[in-house]
Design a protein around this motif. Structure first.
Motif, PDB file in Angstrom:
ATOM      1  N   SER A  15      81.844  64.703 109.654  1.00 16.82           N
ATOM      2  CA  SER A  15      80.570  64.318 110.242  1.00 16.82           C
ATOM      3  C   SER A  15      80.702  63.021 111.043  1.00 16.82           C
ATOM      4  N   GLY A  16      81.680  62.199 110.693  1.00 13.01           N
ATOM      5  CA  GLY A  16      81.936  60.977 111.452  1.00 13.01           C
ATOM      6  C   GLY A  16      83.099  61.207 112.397  1.00 13.01           C
ATOM      7  N   ALA A  17      83.890  60.187 112.596  1.00 15.08           N
ATOM      8  CA  ALA A  17      85.028  60.285 113.516  1.00 15.08           C
ATOM      9  C   ALA A  17      86.298  60.727 112.782  1.00 15.08           C
ATOM     10  N   ARG A  18      86.210  60.862 111.463  1.00 18.34           N
ATOM     11  CA  ARG A  18      87.398  61.236 110.686  1.00 18.34           C
ATOM     12  C   ARG A  18      87.725  62.701 110.874  1.00 18.34           C
ATOM     13  N   LYS A  19      88.996  63.000 110.726  1.00 19.84           N
ATOM     14  CA  LYS A  19      89.423  64.398 110.769  1.00 19.84           C
ATOM     15  C   LYS A  19      89.998  64.753 109.413  1.00 19.84           C
ATOM     16  N   LYS A  20      89.692  65.950 108.950  1.00 16.72           N
ATOM     17  CA  LYS A  20      90.278  66.459 107.717  1.00 16.72           C
ATOM     18  C   LYS A  20      91.419  67.373 108.106  1.00 16.72           C
ATOM     19  N   SER A  21      92.555  67.204 107.451  1.00 14.91           N
ATOM     20  CA  SER A  21      93.703  68.069 107.720  1.00 14.91           C
ATOM     21  C   SER A  21      93.914  69.013 106.550  1.00 14.91           C
ATOM     22  N   LYS A  22      94.228  70.241 106.873  1.00 17.29           N
ATOM     23  CA  LYS A  22      94.519  71.239 105.851  1.00 17.29           C
ATOM     24  C   LYS A  22      95.620  72.141 106.362  1.00 17.29           C
ATOM     25  N   ALA A  23      96.126  72.950 105.463  1.00 16.03           N
ATOM     26  CA  ALA A  23      97.026  74.035 105.856  1.00 16.03           C
ATOM     27  C   ALA A  23      96.267  75.331 105.628  1.00 16.03           C
ATOM     28  N   ALA A  24      96.496  76.303 106.492  1.00 15.88           N
ATOM     29  CA  ALA A  24      95.851  77.602 106.354  1.00 15.88           C
ATOM     30  C   ALA A  24      96.920  78.680 106.334  1.00 15.88           C
ATOM     31  N   ASP A  25      96.873  79.504 105.318  1.00 18.65           N
ATOM     32  CA  ASP A  25      97.768  80.655 105.235  1.00 18.65           C
ATOM     33  C   ASP A  25      96.955  81.884 105.579  1.00 18.65           C
ATOM     34  N   ALA A  26      97.496  82.723 106.446  1.00 20.30           N
ATOM     35  CA  ALA A  26      96.768  83.905 106.889  1.00 20.30           C
ATOM     36  C   ALA A  26      97.637  85.141 106.746  1.00 20.30           C
ATOM     37  N   CYS A  27      97.004  86.246 106.421  1.00 26.02           N
ATOM     38  CA  CYS A  27      97.653  87.552 106.451  1.00 26.02           C
ATOM     39  C   CYS A  27      96.916  88.351 107.511  1.00 26.02           C
ATOM     40  N   VAL A  28      97.666  88.821 108.514  1.00 25.36           N
ATOM     41  CA  VAL A  28      97.072  89.606 109.587  1.00 25.36           C
ATOM     42  C   VAL A  28      97.885  90.880 109.757  1.00 25.36           C
ATOM     43  N   ILE A  29      97.203  91.996 109.812  1.00 27.57           N
ATOM     44  CA  ILE A  29      97.863  93.284 110.025  1.00 27.57           C
ATOM     45  C   ILE A  29      97.568  93.680 111.472  1.00 27.57           C
ATOM     46  N   SER A  30      98.586  93.609 112.317  1.00 27.76           N
ATOM     47  CA  SER A  30      98.382  93.884 113.744  1.00 27.76           C
ATOM     48  C   SER A  30      99.677  94.381 114.375  1.00 27.76           C
ATOM     49  N   ASP A  31      99.587  94.713 115.661  1.00 29.77           N
ATOM     50  CA  ASP A  31     100.734  95.281 116.369  1.00 29.77           C
ATOM     51  C   ASP A  31     101.798  94.262 116.743  1.00 29.77           C
ATOM     52  N   SER A  32     101.397  93.006 116.989  1.00 30.63           N
ATOM     53  CA  SER A  32     102.360  92.018 117.477  1.00 30.63           C
ATOM     54  C   SER A  32     102.056  90.642 116.900  1.00 30.63           C
ATOM     55  N   LEU A  33     103.048  89.754 116.981  1.00 30.83           N
ATOM     56  CA  LEU A  33     102.852  88.381 116.510  1.00 30.83           C
ATOM     57  C   LEU A  33     101.789  87.676 117.341  1.00 30.83           C
ATOM     58  N   ASP A  34     101.797  87.870 118.656  1.00 27.26           N
ATOM     59  CA  ASP A  34     100.796  87.215 119.512  1.00 27.26           C
ATOM     60  C   ASP A  34      99.386  87.610 119.103  1.00 27.26           C
ATOM     61  N   GLU A  35      99.189  88.905 118.867  1.00 29.89           N
ATOM     62  CA  GLU A  35      97.876  89.388 118.437  1.00 29.89           C
ATOM     63  C   GLU A  35      97.528  88.828 117.056  1.00 29.89           C
ATOM     64  N   ALA A  36      98.496  88.823 116.147  1.00 30.88           N
ATOM     65  CA  ALA A  36      98.266  88.302 114.798  1.00 30.88           C
ATOM     66  C   ALA A  36      97.893  86.827 114.846  1.00 30.88           C
ATOM     67  N   GLU A  37      98.590  86.055 115.684  1.00 30.08           N
ATOM     68  CA  GLU A  37      98.284  84.629 115.787  1.00 30.08           C
ATOM     69  C   GLU A  37      96.879  84.416 116.342  1.00 30.08           C
ATOM     70  N   ALA A  38      96.509  85.166 117.373  1.00 34.90           N
ATOM     71  CA  ALA A  38      95.168  85.032 117.959  1.00 34.90           C
ATOM     72  C   ALA A  38      94.086  85.373 116.938  1.00 34.90           C
ATOM     73  N   ILE A  39      94.284  86.456 116.188  1.00 34.40           N
ATOM     74  CA  ILE A  39      93.300  86.862 115.172  1.00 34.40           C
ATOM     75  C   ILE A  39      93.225  85.814 114.066  1.00 34.40           C
ATOM     76  N   GLY A  40      94.388  85.290 113.646  1.00 37.06           N
ATOM     77  CA  GLY A  40      94.420  84.250 112.624  1.00 37.06           C
ATOM     78  C   GLY A  40      93.679  83.001 113.068  1.00 37.06           C
ATOM     79  N   ARG A  41      93.893  82.590 114.314  1.00 33.93           N
ATOM     80  CA  ARG A  41      93.212  81.402 114.841  1.00 33.93           C
ATOM     81  C   ARG A  41      91.693  81.607 114.867  1.00 33.93           C
ATOM     82  N   GLU A  42      91.253  82.795 115.269  1.00 35.60           N
ATOM     83  CA  GLU A  42      89.811  83.089 115.282  1.00 35.60           C
ATOM     84  C   GLU A  42      89.224  82.999 113.874  1.00 35.60           C
ATOM     85  N   ALA A  43      89.955  83.538 112.901  1.00 34.17           N
ATOM     86  CA  ALA A  43      89.465  83.511 111.518  1.00 34.17           C
ATOM     87  C   ALA A  43      89.374  82.083 111.000  1.00 34.17           C
TER      88      ALA A  43
END
Length: 91
Positions: A15-43
C-alpha cells in the motif's frame, strides 16, 4: 501435452512504496514453454503480483506424474481443475 513446472521470482506493490517479494511455483499444462510461461504470468498477476524472471522450469512427462513429490502433485492436481490448466502457489 507437456506438463511444465515453473518457478518465478515475483513482487507486489504494498500500500506504500514498499515492495513484497515472493517466489511463485506454477504448474501449467500447455503445448510449449512460451505458452506455459505466459499462462503462468497471467495467473500470478491475478493475485496482484508481477512475475519477474523465470528462475527455473522443468518439463514432466505424463508417465512421470506418479513420481512427483507431494508439493508438485498438489500443483498438478490443481492445474487439472482449471481452464487453462494452471495452478500457482506462493512462498
Amino acid at each position: 501435452m507437456p506438463i511444465f513446472m515453473l518457478h518465478f521470482g515475483c513482487t507486489s506493490e504494498d500500500s506504500g512504496a514498499r515492495k513484497k517479494s515472493k517466489a511463485a511455483d506454477a504448474c501449467v499444462i500447455s503445448d510449449s514453454l512460451d505458452e506455459a510461461e505466459a499462462i503462468g504470468r497471467e495467473a500470478i498477476e491475478q493475485h496482484q503480483y508481477q512475475a519477474g524472471a523465470l528462475v527455473a522450469y522443468n518439463t514432466i512427462d505424463k508417465s512421470a506424474v506418479a513420481k512427483l513429490d507431494e508439493y508438485e502433485t498438489i500443483l498438478y492436481l490443481k492445474a487439472l481443475k482449471h481452464s487453462p490448466s494452471v495452478a500457482v502457489m506462493f512462498t
